[in-house]
Design a protein around this motif. Sequence first.
Motif, PDB file in Angstrom:
ATOM      1  N   ILE A  22       0.841  -1.204   0.000  1.00  0.00           N
ATOM      2  CA  ILE A  22       0.000   0.000   0.000  1.00  0.00           C
ATOM      3  C   ILE A  22       0.874   1.251   0.000  1.00  0.00           C
ATOM      4  CG2 ILE A  22      -1.647   1.324   1.399  1.00  0.00           C
ATOM      5  CD1 ILE A  22      -2.772  -1.436   2.361  1.00  0.00           C
ATOM      6  N   HIS A  23       1.875   1.276   0.867  1.00  0.00           N
ATOM      7  CA  HIS A  23       2.725   2.467   0.954  1.00  0.00           C
ATOM      8  C   HIS A  23       3.573   2.649  -0.305  1.00  0.00           C
ATOM      9  CE1 HIS A  23       1.759   4.032   4.941  1.00  0.00           C
ATOM     10  NE2 HIS A  23       1.467   2.779   5.231  1.00  0.00           N
ATOM     11  N   ARG A  24       3.897   1.537  -0.973  1.00  0.00           N
ATOM     12  CA  ARG A  24       4.628   1.651  -2.244  1.00  0.00           C
ATOM     13  C   ARG A  24       3.758   2.393  -3.262  1.00  0.00           C
ATOM     14  NH1 ARG A  24       5.362  -3.668  -3.923  1.00  0.00           N
ATOM     15  NH2 ARG A  24       6.553  -3.939  -2.018  1.00  0.00           N
ATOM     16  N   GLN A  25       2.467   2.122  -3.260  1.00  0.00           N
ATOM     17  CA  GLN A  25       1.556   2.822  -4.178  1.00  0.00           C
ATOM     18  C   GLN A  25       1.477   4.316  -3.850  1.00  0.00           C
ATOM     19  OE1 GLN A  25       0.166   1.453  -6.939  1.00  0.00           O
ATOM     20  NE2 GLN A  25       1.482  -0.240  -6.341  1.00  0.00           N
ATOM     21  N   PHE A  26       1.456   4.626  -2.551  1.00  0.00           N
ATOM     22  CA  PHE A  26       1.418   6.047  -2.164  1.00  0.00           C
ATOM     23  C   PHE A  26       2.698   6.754  -2.630  1.00  0.00           C
ATOM     24  CE2 PHE A  26      -1.206   4.837   1.881  1.00  0.00           C
ATOM     25  CZ  PHE A  26      -2.328   4.625   1.094  1.00  0.00           C
ATOM     26  N   ALA A  27       3.842   6.075  -2.455  1.00  0.00           N
ATOM     27  CA  ALA A  27       5.120   6.682  -2.849  1.00  0.00           C
ATOM     28  C   ALA A  27       5.151   6.907  -4.359  1.00  0.00           C
ATOM     29  CB  ALA A  27       6.279   5.788  -2.408  1.00  0.00           C
ATOM     30  N   LEU A  28       4.555   5.983  -5.119  1.00  0.00           N
ATOM     31  CA  LEU A  28       4.479   6.170  -6.572  1.00  0.00           C
ATOM     32  C   LEU A  28       3.658   7.405  -6.898  1.00  0.00           C
ATOM     33  CD1 LEU A  28       3.957   2.492  -7.834  1.00  0.00           C
ATOM     34  CD2 LEU A  28       5.916   3.993  -8.312  1.00  0.00           C
ATOM     35  N   GLN A  29       2.545   7.598  -6.173  1.00  0.00           N
ATOM     36  CA  GLN A  29       1.721   8.803  -6.385  1.00  0.00           C
ATOM     37  C   GLN A  29       2.529  10.068  -6.086  1.00  0.00           C
ATOM     38  OE1 GLN A  29      -1.998   9.017  -4.268  1.00  0.00           O
ATOM     39  NE2 GLN A  29      -2.812   7.157  -5.184  1.00  0.00           N
ATOM     40  N   GLU A  30       3.324  10.009  -5.015  1.00  0.00           N
ATOM     41  CA  GLU A  30       4.111  11.202  -4.631  1.00  0.00           C
ATOM     42  C   GLU A  30       5.346  11.352  -5.520  1.00  0.00           C
ATOM     43  OE1 GLU A  30       5.668  11.205  -0.611  1.00  0.00           O
ATOM     44  OE2 GLU A  30       6.264  13.309  -0.766  1.00  0.00           O
ATOM     45  N   ASN A  31       5.654  10.271  -6.261  1.00  0.00           N
ATOM     46  CA  ASN A  31       6.820  10.271  -7.133  1.00  0.00           C
ATOM     47  C   ASN A  31       8.126  10.325  -6.353  1.00  0.00           C
ATOM     48  OD1 ASN A  31       7.855   9.994  -9.641  1.00  0.00           O
ATOM     49  ND2 ASN A  31       7.712  12.158 -10.216  1.00  0.00           N
ATOM     50  N   VAL A  32       8.186   9.537  -5.273  1.00  0.00           N
ATOM     51  CA  VAL A  32       9.407   9.421  -4.483  1.00  0.00           C
ATOM     52  C   VAL A  32       9.679   7.929  -4.260  1.00  0.00           C
ATOM     53  CG1 VAL A  32       9.168  11.618  -3.260  1.00  0.00           C
ATOM     54  CG2 VAL A  32       8.113   9.550  -2.287  1.00  0.00           C
ATOM     55  N   ALA A  33      10.909   7.635  -3.827  1.00  0.00           N
ATOM     56  CA  ALA A  33      11.240   6.249  -3.451  1.00  0.00           C
ATOM     57  C   ALA A  33      11.338   6.182  -1.931  1.00  0.00           C
ATOM     58  CB  ALA A  33      12.561   5.842  -4.091  1.00  0.00           C
ATOM     59  N   ILE A  34      10.691   5.180  -1.341  1.00  0.00           N
ATOM     60  CA  ILE A  34      10.801   4.972   0.103  1.00  0.00           C
ATOM     61  C   ILE A  34      11.080   3.487   0.343  1.00  0.00           C
ATOM     62  CG2 ILE A  34       9.171   6.832   0.683  1.00  0.00           C
ATOM     63  CD1 ILE A  34       7.152   4.513   1.426  1.00  0.00           C
ATOM     64  N   GLN A  35      11.532   3.193   1.556  1.00  0.00           N
ATOM     65  CA  GLN A  35      11.641   1.785   1.960  1.00  0.00           C
ATOM     66  C   GLN A  35      10.612   1.553   3.048  1.00  0.00           C
ATOM     67  OE1 GLN A  35      15.632   0.595   2.954  1.00  0.00           O
ATOM     68  NE2 GLN A  35      14.904  -1.198   4.097  1.00  0.00           N
TER      69      GLN A  35
END
Length: 273
Positions: A22-35
């Motif tokens: 789920i958080h990977r999808q949010f990061a894609l929306q924000e256009n950032v990379a997170i772990q």
Amino acid sequence: MDNLPRYAVFGNPVAHSKSPQIHRQFALQENVAIQYDRILAEPDTFAQVIRRFFDDGGQGANITVPFKTEAYQWVDELSPRAEVAGAVNTVIPLGNGRFRGDNTDGVGLVNDIVQACGVAVRNRRILILGAGGAVRGVVPELLAQHPAGITIANRTEAKALDLAVRFGIQALPLNQLPEDYFDIIINGTSGSLNGALPDVSAKVFGKCLLAYDMVYGAAAAGFLSFARESGAQQTADGLGMLVAQAACSYQLWRGFKPDIVPVIRYMKEAEVL
Ligand code: ATR
């Protein structure tokens, strides 16, 4: 990869958690990379494990079963809604080794019902089944939407009465619920997890616009099919609530508000695959 902002969900068990996806999808929306990792803790090591995560640079944590009460005790300050819930599902580092605990479960439920299911809560008659920790956390957010009323019913009636007094809502025995009356019926019991349905007459669903189970997937299926067969017009499981509570956590950590609707759709498709 080492310098990515790091987040994690702490639980036991935690291997099944959908939060990283789920958080990977949010990061894609924000256009950032997170772990975003899953971290397994034990009751006697939770405090140590979460402290180490933040000492190592962690920037935010989600807390799931069974550590929400431990997290409530561990943090240095609480949001008002976490205080009321008596449980923390989101930890935000404040700097100087201090931490704030919040609880986004209630707002997650409301956002899913209103934004994703498209059902207004305002002026609706709401029935909540169950009176445990999960229910206590969502009642204040539902009340904030100005429903016509909230009725709570639980197998152990004394617990429903306690919550009713605490929040100024109505408690009724499961076998005395009015028929053809409630607009929104929410199953907040953990019975679904063992395949047990709350002992409610089918007629209680006669006017139901939305029947909602706070658990998701196969565990919700029994209650939701009973609700549909009994006349509920629309049903939803707690997958949307899971996505919506995660979105609120993400916003608390990063200041970016994800759009939950495409992520709920994505997660539903991922579940089918
Ligand atoms: P949670 O934190 O998930 O809310 P909890 O605090 O243990 O967990 O509460 C579980 C809720 O599910 C309670 O309302 C419980 O009813 P009781 O108060 O009577 O125990 C309800 N529940 C669990 N199993 C159930 C079952 N088989 N039938 C009906 N209600 C059930």
